[in-house]
Design a protein around this motif. Structure first.
Motif, PDB file in Angstrom:
ATOM      1  N   ALA A  41       0.825  -1.206   0.000  1.00  8.67           N
ATOM      2  CA  ALA A  41       0.000   0.000   0.000  1.00  8.67           C
ATOM      3  C   ALA A  41       0.854   1.248   0.000  1.00  8.67           C
ATOM      4  O   ALA A  41       1.909   1.307   0.637  1.00  8.67           O
ATOM      5  N   TYR A  42       0.377   2.283  -0.703  1.00 12.79           N
ATOM      6  CA  TYR A  42       1.051   3.572  -0.790  1.00 12.79           C
ATOM      7  C   TYR A  42       0.006   4.668  -0.642  1.00 12.79           C
ATOM      8  O   TYR A  42      -1.118   4.530  -1.121  1.00 12.79           O
ATOM      9  N   GLY A  43       0.410   5.763  -0.002  1.00 10.84           N
ATOM     10  CA  GLY A  43      -0.532   6.850   0.223  1.00 10.84           C
ATOM     11  C   GLY A  43      -0.038   8.169  -0.326  1.00 10.84           C
ATOM     12  O   GLY A  43       1.170   8.421  -0.402  1.00 10.84           O
ATOM     13  N   SER A  44      -0.971   9.042  -0.720  1.00  8.49           N
ATOM     14  CA  SER A  44      -0.630  10.384  -1.151  1.00  8.49           C
ATOM     15  C   SER A  44       0.016  11.151   0.002  1.00  8.49           C
ATOM     16  O   SER A  44      -0.240  10.875   1.178  1.00  8.49           O
ATOM     17  N   ALA A  45       0.843  12.129  -0.339  1.00 10.11           N
ATOM     18  CA  ALA A  45       1.499  12.929   0.687  1.00 10.11           C
ATOM     19  C   ALA A  45       0.476  13.664   1.540  1.00 10.11           C
ATOM     20  O   ALA A  45       0.649  13.817   2.749  1.00 10.11           O
ATOM     21  N   HIS A  46      -0.583  14.120   0.925  1.00 13.94           N
ATOM     22  CA  HIS A  46      -1.638  14.845   1.646  1.00 13.94           C
ATOM     23  C   HIS A  46      -2.962  14.145   1.361  1.00 13.94           C
ATOM     24  O   HIS A  46      -3.409  14.097   0.213  1.00 13.94           O
ATOM     25  N   LEU A  72       3.010   0.586 -10.126  1.00 10.36           N
ATOM     26  CA  LEU A  72       1.917   1.427 -10.599  1.00 10.36           C
ATOM     27  C   LEU A  72       1.160   2.039  -9.425  1.00 10.36           C
ATOM     28  O   LEU A  72       0.792   3.225  -9.463  1.00 10.36           O
ATOM     29  N   ALA A  73       0.924   1.263  -8.373  1.00 11.64           N
ATOM     30  CA  ALA A  73       0.244   1.801  -7.195  1.00 11.64           C
ATOM     31  C   ALA A  73       1.030   2.964  -6.599  1.00 11.64           C
ATOM     32  O   ALA A  73       0.457   3.992  -6.207  1.00 11.64           O
ATOM     33  N   GLN A  74       2.342   2.825  -6.546  1.00  9.43           N
ATOM     34  CA  GLN A  74       3.181   3.892  -6.014  1.00  9.43           C
ATOM     35  C   GLN A  74       3.103   5.146  -6.887  1.00  9.43           C
ATOM     36  O   GLN A  74       3.014   6.270  -6.376  1.00  9.43           O
ATOM     37  N   GLN A  75       3.116   4.963  -8.211  1.00 11.89           N
ATOM     38  CA  GLN A  75       3.025   6.109  -9.116  1.00 11.89           C
ATOM     39  C   GLN A  75       1.696   6.833  -8.965  1.00 11.89           C
ATOM     40  O   GLN A  75       1.634   8.070  -8.999  1.00 11.89           O
ATOM     41  N   VAL A  76       0.625   6.101  -8.800  1.00  5.01           N
ATOM     42  CA  VAL A  76      -0.694   6.706  -8.623  1.00  5.01           C
ATOM     43  C   VAL A  76      -0.734   7.499  -7.322  1.00  5.01           C
ATOM     44  O   VAL A  76      -1.254   8.629  -7.283  1.00  5.01           O
ATOM     45  N   ALA A  77      -0.193   6.944  -6.233  1.00  8.19           N
ATOM     46  CA  ALA A  77      -0.193   7.642  -4.951  1.00  8.19           C
ATOM     47  C   ALA A  77       0.625   8.926  -5.014  1.00  8.19           C
ATOM     48  O   ALA A  77       0.294   9.914  -4.341  1.00  8.19           O
ATOM     49  N   GLN A  78       1.682   8.926  -5.803  1.00  8.91           N
ATOM     50  CA  GLN A  78       2.496  10.126  -5.940  1.00  8.91           C
ATOM     51  C   GLN A  78       1.825  11.182  -6.815  1.00  8.91           C
ATOM     52  O   GLN A  78       2.025  12.382  -6.620  1.00  8.91           O
ATOM     53  N   ALA A  79       1.016  10.739  -7.789  1.00 10.19           N
ATOM     54  CA  ALA A  79       0.440  11.671  -8.748  1.00 10.19           C
ATOM     55  C   ALA A  79      -0.925  12.207  -8.340  1.00 10.19           C
ATOM     56  O   ALA A  79      -1.312  13.302  -8.769  1.00 10.19           O
ATOM     57  N   ALA A  80      -1.672  11.471  -7.528  1.00  8.49           N
ATOM     58  CA  ALA A  80      -3.046  11.857  -7.200  1.00  8.49           C
ATOM     59  C   ALA A  80      -3.144  12.304  -5.744  1.00  8.49           C
ATOM     60  O   ALA A  80      -2.509  11.708  -4.867  1.00  8.49           O
ATOM     61  N   PRO A  81      -3.933  13.322  -5.468  1.00 12.01           N
ATOM     62  CA  PRO A  81      -4.157  13.714  -4.078  1.00 12.01           C
ATOM     63  C   PRO A  81      -5.187  12.818  -3.399  1.00 12.01           C
ATOM     64  O   PRO A  81      -6.073  12.263  -4.062  1.00 12.01           O
ATOM     65  N   ASP A  82      -5.047  12.668  -2.096  1.00 19.32           N
ATOM     66  CA  ASP A  82      -6.048  11.996  -1.273  1.00 19.32           C
ATOM     67  C   ASP A  82      -6.352  10.577  -1.758  1.00 19.32           C
ATOM     68  O   ASP A  82      -7.500  10.189  -1.942  1.00 19.32           O
ATOM     69  N   VAL A  83      -5.286   9.793  -1.962  1.00 14.01           N
ATOM     70  CA  VAL A  83      -5.420   8.426  -2.476  1.00 14.01           C
ATOM     71  C   VAL A  83      -4.601   7.467  -1.628  1.00 14.01           C
ATOM     72  O   VAL A  83      -3.501   7.794  -1.186  1.00 14.01           O
ATOM     73  N   PRO A 294      -1.980  11.191   9.618  1.00  6.88           N
ATOM     74  CA  PRO A 294      -0.834  11.526  10.446  1.00  6.88           C
ATOM     75  C   PRO A 294       0.495  11.056   9.894  1.00  6.88           C
ATOM     76  O   PRO A 294       1.525  11.603  10.239  1.00  6.88           O
ATOM     77  N   ASP A 295       0.503   9.994   9.055  1.00  8.21           N
ATOM     78  CA  ASP A 295       1.779   9.464   8.603  1.00  8.21           C
ATOM     79  C   ASP A 295       2.283  10.231   7.392  1.00  8.21           C
ATOM     80  O   ASP A 295       1.549  10.931   6.727  1.00  8.21           O
ATOM     81  N   GLY A 296       3.559  10.097   7.082  1.00  8.60           N
ATOM     82  CA  GLY A 296       4.228  10.939   6.099  1.00  8.60           C
ATOM     83  C   GLY A 296       3.967  10.522   4.675  1.00  8.60           C
ATOM     84  O   GLY A 296       3.239   9.575   4.395  1.00  8.60           O
ATOM     85  N   PRO A 297       4.551  11.242   3.713  1.00  5.72           N
ATOM     86  CA  PRO A 297       4.314  10.965   2.304  1.00  5.72           C
ATOM     87  C   PRO A 297       4.852   9.611   1.887  1.00  5.72           C
ATOM     88  O   PRO A 297       5.881   9.154   2.369  1.00  5.72           O
ATOM     89  N   GLY A 298       4.127   8.988   0.954  1.00  3.42           N
ATOM     90  CA  GLY A 298       4.587   7.728   0.377  1.00  3.42           C
ATOM     91  C   GLY A 298       4.359   6.516   1.249  1.00  3.42           C
ATOM     92  O   GLY A 298       4.686   5.410   0.864  1.00  3.42           O
ATOM     93  N   ARG A 299       3.763   6.677   2.433  1.00  5.72           N
ATOM     94  CA  ARG A 299       3.509   5.546   3.315  1.00  5.72           C
ATOM     95  C   ARG A 299       2.070   5.573   3.768  1.00  5.72           C
ATOM     96  O   ARG A 299       1.400   6.584   3.701  1.00  5.72           O
TER      97      ARG A 299
END
Length: 331
Positions: A41-46, A72-83, A294-299
């Protein structure tokens, strides 16, 4: 005495009707299996406390262990907000790092598009939706993974809010006949209990946003399969769109166009409410406060613990190993 008899008759009637209705209810909403699939799993920075969940399925990968779904999941999390984007390992598969999903991988001859595999994917998506309090879910699949995604749309119409199917052999019987001649391999003719999205188009929820992407020179998942599937979806009032990529073949899942399509679905392409969904079967979720995670970008915080089996979902991906295997992964 008469009242008691009527009460007994009523109880028997409710028991019989409930027993007959239960299989139908299960077909609309998956029951949890004994184990769920492995994913990263990967999360957007914000992002908020109720993000959009994107679940990514790889193809059949007959020759190598797939990991490109994580990338691909990582790329989507980096490119899209709130994902929150999760790359899943399909049933029976292992990745280059040795992680494994329970289930049967099969012989990769179109024999693992089974009801059990579709149920495992659907139940894992349901668990992830609850885990991340997702307000909406997008299901993404490549090749054989697109077949499973399409089958989920038909078998569990209320489960997701949008889908992207890439290089989809959505007419599975036609695809298996085609591949038997392509490879001169009689194993493709073996009878197996499979599901075909083409045959399930009438079961997909009307109004659901479904995007289908095909390469016009794809020698495996022929463009005709995507065209027929989209036509069948539109016939049943599904909001289906077809994107044809000139000069592109089968391995288009990591193209920038695919990331752009997913980001557009997550930010602009989903309906704010589920359409044509019977209220009695719609899943209920408690309102969540939309604060920044609460957790940081990319996680997405610490490793996710599957509620039914520990240590199934983890955060992270071996990108170097992915780059070594990316070019060889097929379907």
């Amino acid at each position: 005495m008469k009242n008691r008899n009527w009460q007994r008759t009523g109880l028997v009637f409710l028991f019989v009707v409930g027993g007959l209705a239960w299989p139908w209810a299960q077909s609309w909403w998956p029951a949890p299996p004994s184990v769920l699939l492995y994913g990263q799993a990967y999360g957007s920075a914000h992002r908020t406390a109720t993000p959009v969940l994107v679940v990514v399925l790889h193809g059949d990968a007959p020759l190598h262990r797939p990991s490109y779904q994580y990338w691909l999941a990582q790329q989507v999390a980096q490119a899209a907000p709130d994902v929150v984007a999760v790359g899943l390992l399909r049933p029976g598969y292992a990745d280059p790092a040795g992680h494994h999903s329970p289930g049967t991988r099969g012989l990769t001859i179109g024999d693992n598009y089974t009801p059990a595999a579709v149920e495992a994917v659907a139940a894992t998506v349901k668990a992830l939706r609850r885990r991340y309090h997702a307000r909406q879910v997008i299901l993404v699949g490549h090749s054989g993974g697109a077949v499973l995604a399409g089958a989920v749309l038909g078998r569990y119409p209320l489960l997701v809010d949008g889908a992207l199917l890439v290089a989809c052999p959505c007419d599975v019987p036609a695809f298996r006949r085609h591949m038997s001649w392509q490879q001169l391999n009689p194993l493709w003719w073996l009878p197996v209990p499979l599901l075909s999205p083409q045959d399930m188009a009438g079961q997909v929820r009307p109004g659901l946003p479904v995007r289908v992407v095909t390469g016009l020179v794809d020698p495996l998942a022929l463009p005709a399969y995507s065209r027929r599937y989209v036509a069948a979806l539109r016939k049943h009032h599904v909001a289906a769109q077809l994107l044809e990529l000139p000069g592109q073949g089968h391995e288009i899942f990591l193209a920038p166009t695919i990331v752009m399509q997913i980001v557009d679905l997550a930010t602009n392409g989903l309906h704010p409410r589920r359409l044509a969904a019977p209220a009695a079967h719609a899943p209920q979720y408690e309102a969540q406060q939309r604060d920044a995670a609460p957790d940081g970008p990319g996680r997405v915080g610490p490793p996710v613990i599957n509620p039914l089996q520990k240590n199934v979902l983890h955060v992270g991906v071996n990108q170097r190993q992915h780059q070594r295997n990316q070019a060889d992964e097929q379907q």
